[in-house]
Design an enzyme around this catalytic site. Structure first.
Site, mmCIF file in Angstrom:
data_model
loop_
_atom_site.group_PDB
_atom_site.id
_atom_site.type_symbol
_atom_site.label_atom_id
_atom_site.label_comp_id
_atom_site.label_asym_id
_atom_site.label_seq_id
_atom_site.Cartn_x
_atom_site.Cartn_y
_atom_site.Cartn_z
ATOM 1 N N LYS A 126 0.961 -1.047 -0.030
ATOM 2 C CA LYS A 126 -0.041 -0.023 -0.048
ATOM 3 C C LYS A 126 0.807 1.169 -0.110
ATOM 4 C CE LYS A 126 -4.300 1.199 0.233
ATOM 5 N NZ LYS A 126 -5.598 0.257 -0.212
ATOM 6 N N ASP A 166 -7.181 4.178 -4.443
ATOM 7 C CA ASP A 166 -7.716 4.149 -2.918
ATOM 8 C C ASP A 166 -8.440 5.397 -2.795
ATOM 9 O OD1 ASP A 166 -7.951 2.307 -0.791
ATOM 10 O OD2 ASP A 166 -7.530 4.061 0.192
HETATM 11 P P1 NDP Z 1 -12.954 7.660 -2.785
HETATM 12 O O1 NDP Z 1 -11.828 8.528 -2.517
HETATM 13 O O2 NDP Z 1 -13.385 7.458 -3.977
HETATM 14 O O3 NDP Z 1 -14.245 8.084 -1.834
HETATM 15 C C1 NDP Z 1 -13.975 8.093 -0.381
HETATM 16 C C2 NDP Z 1 -15.328 8.631 0.204
HETATM 17 O O4 NDP Z 1 -15.141 8.320 1.808
HETATM 18 C C3 NDP Z 1 -15.718 9.948 0.101
HETATM 19 O O5 NDP Z 1 -17.073 10.114 0.054
HETATM 20 C C4 NDP Z 1 -15.064 10.618 1.144
HETATM 21 O O6 NDP Z 1 -15.705 11.975 1.623
HETATM 22 C C5 NDP Z 1 -15.367 9.707 2.314
HETATM 23 N N1 NDP Z 1 -14.408 9.802 3.377
HETATM 24 C C6 NDP Z 1 -12.950 9.670 3.002
HETATM 25 N N2 NDP Z 1 -12.351 10.038 4.286
HETATM 26 C C7 NDP Z 1 -13.360 10.150 5.034
HETATM 27 C C8 NDP Z 1 -13.326 10.423 6.583
HETATM 28 N N3 NDP Z 1 -12.099 10.605 7.164
HETATM 29 N N4 NDP Z 1 -14.534 10.618 7.261
HETATM 30 C C9 NDP Z 1 -15.776 10.661 6.495
HETATM 31 N N5 NDP Z 1 -15.732 10.377 5.161
HETATM 32 C C10 NDP Z 1 -14.628 10.086 4.555
HETATM 33 O O7 NDP Z 1 -12.640 6.507 -2.162
HETATM 34 P P2 NDP Z 1 -13.039 4.839 -2.284
HETATM 35 O O8 NDP Z 1 -14.550 4.921 -2.597
HETATM 36 O O9 NDP Z 1 -12.165 4.193 -3.311
HETATM 37 O O10 NDP Z 1 -12.501 4.208 -1.071
HETATM 38 C C11 NDP Z 1 -13.646 4.205 0.115
HETATM 39 C C12 NDP Z 1 -13.102 3.004 0.953
HETATM 40 O O11 NDP Z 1 -13.059 1.837 0.126
HETATM 41 C C13 NDP Z 1 -11.626 3.159 1.640
HETATM 42 O O12 NDP Z 1 -11.560 2.659 2.790
HETATM 43 C C14 NDP Z 1 -10.647 2.295 0.744
HETATM 44 O O13 NDP Z 1 -9.598 1.914 1.317
HETATM 45 C C15 NDP Z 1 -11.729 1.031 0.542
HETATM 46 N N6 NDP Z 1 -11.507 0.414 -0.738
HETATM 47 C C16 NDP Z 1 -11.614 0.812 -2.098
HETATM 48 C C17 NDP Z 1 -11.159 0.035 -3.137
HETATM 49 C C18 NDP Z 1 -11.141 0.881 -4.528
HETATM 50 O O14 NDP Z 1 -10.865 -0.469 -5.025
HETATM 51 N N7 NDP Z 1 -11.162 1.863 -4.658
HETATM 52 C C19 NDP Z 1 -11.071 -1.392 -2.910
HETATM 53 C C20 NDP Z 1 -11.253 -1.887 -1.418
HETATM 54 C C21 NDP Z 1 -11.352 -1.134 -0.698
HETATM 55 P P3 NDP Z 1 -14.915 13.108 1.311
HETATM 56 O O15 NDP Z 1 -15.086 13.325 -0.205
HETATM 57 O O16 NDP Z 1 -15.702 14.067 2.069
HETATM 58 O O17 NDP Z 1 -13.853 13.092 1.565
HETATM 59 O O1 2IT Z 2 -8.088 -1.818 -0.505
HETATM 60 C C1 2IT Z 2 -7.900 -2.089 -2.009
HETATM 61 O O2 2IT Z 2 -8.069 -3.218 -1.896
HETATM 62 C C2 2IT Z 2 -7.808 -1.436 -2.876
HETATM 63 N N1 2IT Z 2 -7.684 0.002 -2.721
HETATM 64 C C3 2IT Z 2 -7.551 -1.757 -4.294
HETATM 65 C C4 2IT Z 2 -6.104 -2.269 -4.575
HETATM 66 C C5 2IT Z 2 -5.967 -2.704 -5.899
HETATM 67 O O3 2IT Z 2 -4.655 -2.905 -6.069
HETATM 68 O O4 2IT Z 2 -6.758 -2.767 -6.731
#
Ligand code: NDP
Ligand code: 2IT
Length: 446
Positions: A126, A166
């Protein structure tokens, strides 16, 4: 047993002072896996978990860049290369002001177990930066990404370490970073995943995490002869994961009533349908607006500033924003309101106390390392397509994703069955551990 676990954790804590998120992730794994190690001679006495909690490599670097006012800005960049026993390091990059060593080590550690569960040959890593993309112009984001990649490029490669997105890293950032990597190396390779489909990306990768969460939750509900039809679903976040989780819930006949961002949550009691979700995607992905702008078009909805959506009664809850966003009091409220199933889209969104509530009350509960593995799984499929120099259809990738989520679900059942209850936390941690541990033992003390 408690004594053995406590001794192990004390040893790890001593070396990792001031890393609360990392210790939280290690504690969850240790509590599930140590009792299993003690019962299995091949792992016992090998210090295998102690080796797993030590990253193979940690890189930290300066990222200097010039903003639109011609001021020099300095951020800190990182890449944690946690474990390469079963494949090259694989995992996302996070750009958020809260990024520090503890947060990235917890994410890298979780990634090792998650990637192992996907059935694909990927190690865990990561990275990211404390850079905040919010309020930055496209050219500022581009200059930052180029500076970040100018250092990162020497540590990564299609057979070495393959980053992806992420929080704060989506298709725009992946594009800028890929462009800079290609320029520096003069090589077109699948060094990042989440690429655009016209330049090596996979169909379904944008949807994969959110869809995968819902496919996993569907499997959990099936265990109770139930489904998403007519279910009221509460989702947090409104980014990549939340948007596509909502899309899939709607397709399966569920009613999504909330989404959120860091400013608060919106509650639309009539349900967020496909058209409303399209509007949210426009607001969040194109205008990069705050979630309460939804009310300008849909005034019947309500906005709850500074709050998380767990107080809204629901059948299914999908936390899809960030770590530690669902606390013990939220868990109690969900249980009291009759919630059947909590399936994590984010990484470690529930606190240990909240998880304890779910398990104690025998609520269906899936930890993110199992239920959000669909994103990295399709990243693995993107790598496979890049190696083949070929692209699969949407249906092909979506079917593979569904099968992988079903496989993960059955691995959790194999190791997590406790009478008539499935403890997915235990199941996911043990199943993820076994594959990595076996590979490490085969490869000797390295
Ligand atoms: P994005 O940046 O697309 O969206 C993040 C969302 O979460 C936004 O709505 C954001 O709001 C909110 N958020 C972030 N930080 C905070 C905080 N401290 N408090 C409240 N709300 C918060 O990210 P993703 O959707 O990609 O990721 C969301 C979660 O999913 C994370 O935990 C990530 O690690 C996990 N994840 C993502 C994957 C991927 O493929 N993208 C895969 C597996 C897990 P704001 O815009 O106001 O910051
Ligand atoms: O938390 C996760 O699994 C991710 N942000 C996706 C990682 C990836 O390599 O697609």
């Amino acid at each position: 047993m408690k004594k053995v676990i406590d001794q192990f954790l004390a040893q790890v804590r001593q070396k990792n002072q001031h890393e609360p998120e990392f210790m939280q992730a290690v504690t969850e794994v240790a509590e599930a896996v140590i009792p299993y190690i003690v019962k299995h001679d091949i792992y016992y006495g090998q210090n295998i978990l102690l080796r797993m909690v030590e990253p193979e490599r940690v890189v930290s670097f300066r990222v200097a860049w010039i903003d639109d006012q011609e001021e020099i800005q300095v951020n800190r960049g990182y890449r944690i290369e946690m474990n390469s026993a079963i494949g090259p390091y694989k995992g996302g990059l996070r750009f958020h002001p809260s990024v520090n060593l503890s947060v990235l080590k917890f994410l890298a550690f979780e990634q090792v177990f998650k990637n192992s569960l996907t059935t694909l040959p990927m190690g865990g890593g990561k990275g990211g930066s404390d850079f905040d993309p919010k309020g930055k112009t496209d050219t500022e984001v581009m200059r930052f990404c180029q500076s970040f990649m100018t250092e990162l490029y020497r540590h990564i490669g299609p057979n070495r370490d393959i980053p992806a997105g992420d929080i704060g890293v989506g298709s725009r950032e992946i594009g800028y970073m890929f462009g800079q990597y290609k320029r520096l190396k003069n090589e077109f390779t699948g060094v990042l995943t989440g690429k655009g489909v016209s330049w090596g990306g996979s169909l379904i990768r944008p949807e994969a995490t959110g869809y995968g969460v819902v496919y996993f939750a569907e499997k959990m509900l099936e265990e109770k002869q139930d489904s998403f039809a007519q279910k009221t679903v509460v989702i947090s976040g409104s980014g990549n994961v939340a948007q596509y989780a909502a899309e899939k819930v709607i397709q399966l006949g569920g009613k999504v009533v909330t989404l959120s961002d860091s400013s608060g949550y919106i509650h639309d009691a009539e349900g967020i349908d496909t058209e409303k979700l399209q509007h949210i995607m426009q607001l969040k992905n194109v205008e990069r607006a705050r979630i309460n702008k939804y009310l300008e078009k849909y005034p019947k909805a309500t906005f709850h500033a500074g709050k998380t959506p767990w107080e809204v009664p629901c059948d299914v809850a999908l936390p899809c924003a960030t770590q530690n966003e669902l606390h013990e009091s939220d868990a109690k409220m969900l249980i009291q309101n009759g919630c059947l199933c909590v399936c994590e889209g984010a990484n470690m969104p529930s606190t240990p106390e909240a998880i304890h509530q779910f398990v104690q009350h025998k609520i269906l509960f899936a930890p993110g390392k199992a239920s959000n593995a669909g994103g990295v799984a399709v990243s693995g499929l993107e790598m496979a397509q890049n190696s083949l120099r070929y692209s699969w259809t949407r249906e092909e990738v979506d079917n593979r994703l569904k099968n992988i989520m079903a496989e993960i679900h059955s691995s959790c059942m194999t190791h997590g069955k406790e009478g008539d209850y499935i403890n997915y936390v235990k199941g996911a941690n043990i199943a993820g551990f076994v594959k990595v541990a076996d590979a490490m033992l085969a490869q000797g003390v390295v």
